[in-house]
Design a protein around this motif. Structure first.
Motif, PDB file in Angstrom:
ATOM      1  N   ALA A   1      12.940 -12.968  28.408  1.00  0.00           N
ATOM      2  CA  ALA A   1      13.375 -13.523  27.126  1.00  0.00           C
ATOM      3  C   ALA A   1      14.472 -14.563  27.319  1.00  0.00           C
ATOM      4  O   ALA A   1      14.496 -15.585  26.628  1.00  0.00           O
ATOM      5  N   ARG A   2      15.385 -14.315  28.256  1.00  0.00           N
ATOM      6  CA  ARG A   2      16.450 -15.294  28.505  1.00  0.00           C
ATOM      7  C   ARG A   2      15.849 -16.619  28.962  1.00  0.00           C
ATOM      8  O   ARG A   2      16.325 -17.698  28.569  1.00  0.00           O
ATOM      9  N   ALA A   3      14.813 -16.557  29.780  1.00  0.00           N
ATOM     10  CA  ALA A   3      14.187 -17.784  30.266  1.00  0.00           C
ATOM     11  C   ALA A   3      13.562 -18.585  29.125  1.00  0.00           C
ATOM     12  O   ALA A   3      13.432 -19.811  29.218  1.00  0.00           O
ATOM     13  N   LEU A   4      13.200 -17.912  28.035  1.00  0.00           N
ATOM     14  CA  LEU A   4      12.630 -18.597  26.879  1.00  0.00           C
ATOM     15  C   LEU A   4      13.700 -19.180  25.966  1.00  0.00           C
ATOM     16  O   LEU A   4      13.386 -19.994  25.089  1.00  0.00           O
ATOM     17  N   GLY A   5      14.947 -18.763  26.146  1.00  0.00           N
ATOM     18  CA  GLY A   5      16.022 -19.293  25.317  1.00  0.00           C
ATOM     19  C   GLY A   5      16.757 -18.268  24.487  1.00  0.00           C
ATOM     20  O   GLY A   5      17.660 -18.626  23.719  1.00  0.00           O
ATOM     21  N   PHE A   6      16.393 -16.985  24.602  1.00  0.00           N
ATOM     22  CA  PHE A   6      17.134 -15.962  23.875  1.00  0.00           C
ATOM     23  C   PHE A   6      18.532 -15.822  24.463  1.00  0.00           C
ATOM     24  O   PHE A   6      18.740 -15.981  25.666  1.00  0.00           O
ATOM     25  N   ARG A   7      19.497 -15.508  23.607  1.00  0.00           N
ATOM     26  CA  ARG A   7      20.905 -15.377  24.011  1.00  0.00           C
ATOM     27  C   ARG A   7      21.344 -13.929  24.117  1.00  0.00           C
ATOM     28  O   ARG A   7      22.486 -13.659  24.503  1.00  0.00           O
ATOM     29  N   GLY A   8      20.468 -13.009  23.749  1.00  0.00           N
ATOM     30  CA  GLY A   8      20.828 -11.603  23.815  1.00  0.00           C
ATOM     31  C   GLY A   8      19.640 -10.732  23.493  1.00  0.00           C
ATOM     32  O   GLY A   8      18.528 -11.226  23.255  1.00  0.00           O
ATOM     33  N   LYS A   9      19.888  -9.420  23.473  1.00  0.00           N
ATOM     34  CA  LYS A   9      18.801  -8.469  23.274  1.00  0.00           C
ATOM     35  C   LYS A   9      19.330  -7.257  22.516  1.00  0.00           C
ATOM     36  O   LYS A   9      20.466  -6.824  22.726  1.00  0.00           O
ATOM     37  N   MET A  10      18.498  -6.699  21.662  1.00  0.00           N
ATOM     38  CA  MET A  10      18.863  -5.495  20.939  1.00  0.00           C
ATOM     39  C   MET A  10      18.720  -4.270  21.839  1.00  0.00           C
ATOM     40  O   MET A  10      17.913  -4.266  22.771  1.00  0.00           O
ATOM     41  N   ALA A  11      19.507  -3.237  21.538  1.00  0.00           N
ATOM     42  CA  ALA A  11      19.498  -1.998  22.305  1.00  0.00           C
ATOM     43  C   ALA A  11      19.471  -0.811  21.350  1.00  0.00           C
ATOM     44  O   ALA A  11      20.001  -0.892  20.239  1.00  0.00           O
ATOM     45  N   ILE A  12      18.873   0.276  21.800  1.00  0.00           N
ATOM     46  CA  ILE A  12      18.832   1.486  20.985  1.00  0.00           C
ATOM     47  C   ILE A  12      19.540   2.643  21.670  1.00  0.00           C
ATOM     48  O   ILE A  12      19.528   3.765  21.162  1.00  0.00           O
ATOM     49  N   HIS A  13      20.176   2.377  22.824  1.00  0.00           N
ATOM     50  CA  HIS A  13      20.942   3.412  23.525  1.00  0.00           C
ATOM     51  C   HIS A  13      22.063   2.721  24.295  1.00  0.00           C
ATOM     52  O   HIS A  13      21.855   1.657  24.892  1.00  0.00           O
ATOM     53  N   PRO A  14      23.263   3.336  24.319  1.00  0.00           N
ATOM     54  CA  PRO A  14      24.375   2.717  25.050  1.00  0.00           C
ATOM     55  C   PRO A  14      24.083   2.442  26.517  1.00  0.00           C
ATOM     56  O   PRO A  14      24.640   1.499  27.093  1.00  0.00           O
ATOM     57  N   ALA A  15      23.193   3.243  27.142  1.00  0.00           N
ATOM     58  CA  ALA A  15      22.877   3.045  28.554  1.00  0.00           C
ATOM     59  C   ALA A  15      22.186   1.710  28.807  1.00  0.00           C
ATOM     60  O   ALA A  15      22.191   1.210  29.939  1.00  0.00           O
ATOM     61  N   GLN A  16      21.591   1.114  27.782  1.00  0.00           N
ATOM     62  CA  GLN A  16      20.923  -0.174  27.949  1.00  0.00           C
ATOM     63  C   GLN A  16      21.902  -1.351  27.929  1.00  0.00           C
ATOM     64  O   GLN A  16      21.584  -2.438  28.409  1.00  0.00           O
ATOM     65  N   VAL A  17      23.079  -1.144  27.372  1.00  0.00           N
ATOM     66  CA  VAL A  17      24.020  -2.235  27.148  1.00  0.00           C
ATOM     67  C   VAL A  17      24.477  -2.911  28.445  1.00  0.00           C
ATOM     68  O   VAL A  17      24.475  -4.153  28.522  1.00  0.00           O
ATOM     69  N   PRO A  18      24.883  -2.167  29.491  1.00  0.00           N
ATOM     70  CA  PRO A  18      25.349  -2.858  30.705  1.00  0.00           C
ATOM     71  C   PRO A  18      24.300  -3.767  31.330  1.00  0.00           C
ATOM     72  O   PRO A  18      24.630  -4.863  31.809  1.00  0.00           O
ATOM     73  N   VAL A  19      23.047  -3.333  31.320  1.00  0.00           N
ATOM     74  CA  VAL A  19      21.974  -4.157  31.892  1.00  0.00           C
ATOM     75  C   VAL A  19      21.790  -5.424  31.075  1.00  0.00           C
ATOM     76  O   VAL A  19      21.675  -6.535  31.616  1.00  0.00           O
ATOM     77  N   ILE A  20      21.781  -5.281  29.766  1.00  0.00           N
ATOM     78  CA  ILE A  20      21.594  -6.435  28.892  1.00  0.00           C
ATOM     79  C   ILE A  20      22.754  -7.415  29.044  1.00  0.00           C
ATOM     80  O   ILE A  20      22.550  -8.636  29.161  1.00  0.00           O
ATOM     81  N   ASN A  21      23.976  -6.892  29.043  1.00  0.00           N
ATOM     82  CA  ASN A  21      25.131  -7.776  29.218  1.00  0.00           C
ATOM     83  C   ASN A  21      25.066  -8.529  30.542  1.00  0.00           C
ATOM     84  O   ASN A  21      25.412  -9.714  30.618  1.00  0.00           O
ATOM     85  N   GLU A  22      24.626  -7.843  31.582  1.00  0.00           N
ATOM     86  CA  GLU A  22      24.525  -8.485  32.897  1.00  0.00           C
ATOM     87  C   GLU A  22      23.522  -9.633  32.878  1.00  0.00           C
ATOM     88  O   GLU A  22      23.809 -10.736  33.357  1.00  0.00           O
ATOM     89  N   VAL A  23      22.350  -9.379  32.296  1.00  0.00           N
ATOM     90  CA  VAL A  23      21.304 -10.402  32.303  1.00  0.00           C
ATOM     91  C   VAL A  23      21.714 -11.622  31.490  1.00  0.00           C
ATOM     92  O   VAL A  23      21.443 -12.769  31.887  1.00  0.00           O
ATOM     93  N   TYR A  24      22.387 -11.393  30.367  1.00  0.00           N
ATOM     94  CA  TYR A  24      22.718 -12.511  29.478  1.00  0.00           C
ATOM     95  C   TYR A  24      24.098 -13.102  29.735  1.00  0.00           C
ATOM     96  O   TYR A  24      24.604 -13.883  28.924  1.00  0.00           O
ATOM     97  N   SER A  25      24.690 -12.762  30.864  1.00  0.00           N
ATOM     98  CA  SER A  25      25.935 -13.380  31.287  1.00  0.00           C
ATOM     99  C   SER A  25      25.649 -14.319  32.454  1.00  0.00           C
ATOM    100  O   SER A  25      24.841 -13.988  33.330  1.00  0.00           O
ATOM    101  N   PRO A  26      26.265 -15.485  32.502  1.00  0.00           N
ATOM    102  CA  PRO A  26      26.044 -16.390  33.643  1.00  0.00           C
ATOM    103  C   PRO A  26      26.572 -15.770  34.927  1.00  0.00           C
ATOM    104  O   PRO A  26      27.616 -15.113  34.934  1.00  0.00           O
ATOM    105  N   THR A  27      25.835 -15.970  36.012  1.00  0.00           N
ATOM    106  CA  THR A  27      26.254 -15.457  37.309  1.00  0.00           C
ATOM    107  C   THR A  27      27.358 -16.345  37.890  1.00  0.00           C
ATOM    108  O   THR A  27      27.592 -17.464  37.422  1.00  0.00           O
ATOM    109  N   ALA A  28      27.999 -15.845  38.942  1.00  0.00           N
ATOM    110  CA  ALA A  28      29.034 -16.639  39.616  1.00  0.00           C
ATOM    111  C   ALA A  28      28.449 -17.941  40.146  1.00  0.00           C
ATOM    112  O   ALA A  28      29.091 -19.006  40.077  1.00  0.00           O
ATOM    113  N   ASP A  29      27.225 -17.885  40.681  1.00  0.00           N
ATOM    114  CA  ASP A  29      26.583 -19.102  41.183  1.00  0.00           C
ATOM    115  C   ASP A  29      26.305 -20.097  40.058  1.00  0.00           C
ATOM    116  O   ASP A  29      26.470 -21.319  40.232  1.00  0.00           O
ATOM    117  N   GLU A  30      25.859 -19.591  38.912  1.00  0.00           N
ATOM    118  CA  GLU A  30      25.581 -20.473  37.779  1.00  0.00           C
ATOM    119  C   GLU A  30      26.865 -21.146  37.280  1.00  0.00           C
ATOM    120  O   GLU A  30      26.859 -22.333  36.929  1.00  0.00           O
TER     121      GLU A  30
END
Length: 288
Positions: free
Chosen positions: A202-231
């Motif tokens: 979804a990020r590759a298509l232009g989405f800026r974030g993702k919905m979650a239904i459990h707190p355990a999903q939040v760290p993964v989502i935040n990681e994917v939608y945050s720019p990496t150090a290389d970026e």
């Protein structure tokens, strides 16, 4: 600086015991839900539970929203009436939106006329651009894949090809008004790898974030939608090289042609990184 919507965490309105935990999950936004996660017989209970919570004025690094019931439902009037005058939240989330009129009808009841539409039907997706441009503060568009695939009578798959057009419509509509496009939930809580892959897609298509239904999903989502150090490093290099070149218009850096649109993307990466860096890492509540 962009408003962060990397992770948007839902919590049922009847589960007051989970509200503080949701605010502590480090999601950029938390949505207290009066709609799908609440049984019809418990709508009043959910409204009162949410209203009591908001009355204590939660202080959090997460933005806080309330999802009311659809504008065509028998509960929307009572939802809006109960939320009227309450403080401590940033806006309303309106599900099953299919026209800008629905947003504009709800906006006067929302804090600062802030309404986030949830697009989850064929009609809603086809009208996405008009909905995004409604006469209200529309900071984001949420994409509902489960309801959409049900509306289409198709199965939602892991590779997501059946959602490509709909996702693209939401992204384009959001971009046309400067809003954030937020992707659908991943319903398999045990499949963290699948969540990560879906978020990257979804990020590759232009989405800026993702919905979650459990707190355990939040760290993964935040990681994917945050720019990496290389970026971030590449964005800084791109901007510095372009600025150093003066009025050249187009330059060459490491065999890559750099021009104004590339620099604009780099600046957006740095603006996102700055917004993330400036966000408090924890949430708290004022004493009752």
């Amino acid at each position: 600086m962009p408003t962060l919507f990397r992770s948007v965490l839902f919590v049922p309105g009847t589960r007051g015991d989970r509200f503080d935990k949701a605010l502590a999950a480090d999601a950029d936004a938390v949505i207290l839900d009066l709609e799908d996660s609440v049984d019809p017989g418990r709508k009043t209970e959910a409204r009162e539970t949410v209203a009591r919570f908001l009355a204590t004025r939660p202080v959090s690094s997460s933005r806080l929203f309330v999802r009311v019931n659809a504008s065509t439902s028998p509960w929307i009037g009572a939802d809006l009436e109960r939320m009227r005058g309450l403080e401590g939240f940033d806006g309303l989330v309106l599900p099953k939106v299919e026209s800008p009129h629905q947003i504009e009808t709800v906006a006067p009841h929302a804090p600062a006329r802030c309404v986030i539409p949830l697009l989850e039907s064929a009609r809603g997706i086809l009208h996405a651009a008009a909905i995004a441009a409604a006469d209200a503060d529309v900071p984001a568009l949420l994409f509902g894949a489960e309801d959409l695939t049900a509306d289409l009578g198709i199965r939602r798959t892991i590779d997501g090809e059946e959602l490509l057009f709909a996702r693209s419509q939401v992204v384009l509509a959001a971009a046309s008004v400067g809003a954030e496009a937020i992707d659908a939930v991943a319903t398999d809580l045990a499949d963290i790898d699948g969540l990560r892959a879906d978020a990257h897609r979804a990020r590759a298509l232009g989405f800026r974030g993702k919905m979650a239904i459990h707190p355990a999903q939040v760290p993964v989502i935040n990681e994917v939608y945050s720019p990496t150090a290389d970026e971030i490093a590449h964005a800084r290099q791109t901007i510095a090289a372009f600025d150093a070149a003066g009025p050249a218009g187009v330059i060459r850096v490491n065999d890559q042609m750099i021009e104004a649109p590339v620099v604009l993307r780099a600046k957006r990466v740095l603006a996102l990184a700055d917004a993330i860096a400036g966000r408090p890492a924890t949430s708290r509540r004022t004493p009752s």
